[in-house]
Motif scaffolding. Structure first.
Motif, PDB file in Angstrom:
ATOM      1  N   THR A 290       1.028  -1.246   0.068  1.00  0.00           N
ATOM      2  CA  THR A 290       0.073   0.055   0.046  1.00  0.00           C
ATOM      3  C   THR A 290       0.969   1.204   0.012  1.00  0.00           C
ATOM      4  O   THR A 290       1.611   1.401   0.916  1.00  0.00           O
ATOM      5  CB  THR A 290      -1.133  -0.034   1.140  1.00  0.00           C
ATOM      6  OG1 THR A 290      -1.873  -1.175   1.133  1.00  0.00           O
ATOM      7  CG2 THR A 290      -1.930   1.294   1.099  1.00  0.00           C
ATOM      8  N   THR A 292       0.690   5.317   0.236  1.00  0.00           N
ATOM      9  CA  THR A 292      -0.285   6.505   0.558  1.00  0.00           C
ATOM     10  C   THR A 292       0.606   7.738   0.457  1.00  0.00           C
ATOM     11  O   THR A 292       1.695   8.079   0.772  1.00  0.00           O
ATOM     12  CB  THR A 292      -0.859   6.336   1.949  1.00  0.00           C
ATOM     13  OG1 THR A 292      -1.354   5.090   2.312  1.00  0.00           O
ATOM     14  CG2 THR A 292      -1.504   7.452   2.616  1.00  0.00           C
ATOM     15  N   THR A 304      -5.504  12.621   2.289  1.00  0.00           N
ATOM     16  CA  THR A 304      -4.531  11.464   2.019  1.00  0.00           C
ATOM     17  C   THR A 304      -5.215  10.614   1.032  1.00  0.00           C
ATOM     18  O   THR A 304      -6.427  10.511   0.811  1.00  0.00           O
ATOM     19  CB  THR A 304      -4.410  10.404   3.057  1.00  0.00           C
ATOM     20  OG1 THR A 304      -5.603  10.179   3.700  1.00  0.00           O
ATOM     21  CG2 THR A 304      -3.609  11.309   4.365  1.00  0.00           C
ATOM     22  N   SER A 306      -4.569   6.577  -1.090  1.00  0.00           N
ATOM     23  CA  SER A 306      -3.870   5.307  -0.904  1.00  0.00           C
ATOM     24  C   SER A 306      -4.223   4.488  -2.117  1.00  0.00           C
ATOM     25  O   SER A 306      -5.345   4.404  -2.711  1.00  0.00           O
ATOM     26  CB  SER A 306      -4.290   4.604   0.333  1.00  0.00           C
ATOM     27  OG  SER A 306      -3.800   5.324   1.578  1.00  0.00           O
TER      28      SER A 306
END
Length: 365
Positions: A290, A292, A304, A306
């Motif tokens: 992942t 971000t 944010t 992701s």
């Protein structure tokens, strides 16, 4: 084995270096000794990463904006951080820890938990181990460390602050519960400002107030943290010292001298962040799925974005591709950008965590 016997068996030390970054700078530059010092940038957007005890007398603290620190202490000296030096000194300190126990859980470059219940030197008294470790750290690095000794991690952490700098304190099984009851919850390790404020609204000001609340009440109001708060209010913390603790994420961020309102320029600023993240991953033989991106705007609001892949990333190029794509989704920016961050999470490596409790002996603190 009853709860008290299990708790009294463990011997946990929390070692914390005193004003670590600042102390390294004063050690290496005699002209800085005895003077108020902050490690960090003096620029308008700089942050004090650490402050010497001389600076703390003026109210200067770590993570304080540099302009605020300079206002509190006009004589404050700013020194550029040398993280490669701090890391090298930290490694020296951890090698000293390893002479006593393999059960070392680093929290940062300058602090760690040690389980010395069964230790490599066969020393029965944890306070004597802490004294010896602190003396060895002083001999090898020239720096001072403080220590807290107790039967669990929470109380060891609290004890290490009691006689700072260059001191140590012990909280025994006998006085642990009463120590907690008299303590303000805002001083509890693990209770941040937002949680402390929520506790205040619920009428919880001290450990005694916290102890008066049922497990159901604490779980309803604090979710997964409820059982933890219920335990520490009674001086109970069963968390083991985990030398194999796996990080949940690796990240880097940067605050810009001038706000950025151009996508191409902002994308360029992602590269050094991606490089820092991947460099750490390579050093630890880890990766993650992942990516971000954190965006903080000029008005301090933030967003944010992701993206999670099907397999761990294999290099900087993949991190950059994901990060730049994510950044483009918030363009045009609603405000000029003052900070960008890149984080890699869903981490994986070849090691697995071990959940077994270590054997415990009933030794005197």
């Amino acid at each position: 084995m009853n709860v008290m016997t299990a708790r009294s068996a463990r011997k946990i030390i929390h070692l914390d270096m005193d004003a670590f970054y600042a102390s390294v700078e004063q050690r290496d530059n005699p002209e800085l000794r005895g003077k108020p010092l902050a490690v960090g940038g003096a620029a308008a957007r700089g942050v004090a990463a650490a402050a010497s005890y001389e600076a703390r007398e003026f109210g200067v603290r770590s993570a304080m904006p540099s302009v605020t620190a300079a206002r509190k202490c006009p004589e404050l000296i700013f020194v550029k951080p040398r993280f490669e030096v701090y890391r090298a000194v930290s490694q020296q300190i951890r090698e000293i820890f390893a002479e006593y126990t393999p059960l070392i859980e680093p929290l940062s470059l300058d602090e760690a938990y040690l389980d010395v219940t069964e230790n490599l030197k066969g020393m029965p008294i944890a306070t004597e181990i802490a004294l010896e470790i602190r003396a060895n750290i002083k001999a090898v690095t020239g720096l001072n460390a403080s220590a807290g000794i107790s039967y669990n991690k929470f109380l060891a952490k609290m004890a290490s602050d009691l006689n700072k700098p260059n001191g140590q304190a012990v909280i025994t099984p006998k006085n642990g519960p009463s120590f907690v009851q008299g303590l303000a919850v805002k001083k509890f390790h693990g209770v941040g400002p937002a949680t402390a404020e929520k506790m205040h609204r619920l009428g919880i000001e001290t450990g005694a107030d916290l102890k008066s609340k049922s497990l159901q009440f604490l779980t309803e109001n604090f979710g997964k943290s409820g059982p933890y708060f219920y335990g520490i209010a009674r001086g109970i913390d069963e968390r083991p010292v985990r030398p194999d603790r796996i990080r949940k994420s690796v990240g880097a961020e940067d605050t810009f001298v001038d706000d950025i309102d151009d996508l191409a320029l902002a994308t360029t600023e992602l590269k050094p962040l991606a490089e820092k993240v991947w460099s750490h991953c390579q050093a630890k033989s880890i990766s993650g799925k992942t990516v971000t991106v954190k965006i903080k705007y000029s008005d301090f609001t933030q967003a944010t974005r992701s993206r999670t892949g099907t397999s761990p990333v294999t290099g900087i190029a993949e991190i950059m591709e994901a990060a730049s794509t994510l950044l483009a989704t918030v363009y045009p920016f609603k405000r000029p950008v003052r900070l960008l961050g890149v984080t890699l999470s869903s981490l994986t490596n070849d090691e697995t965590e071990h959940d077994e409790e270590q054997p415990q002996l009933d030794l005197a603190l």
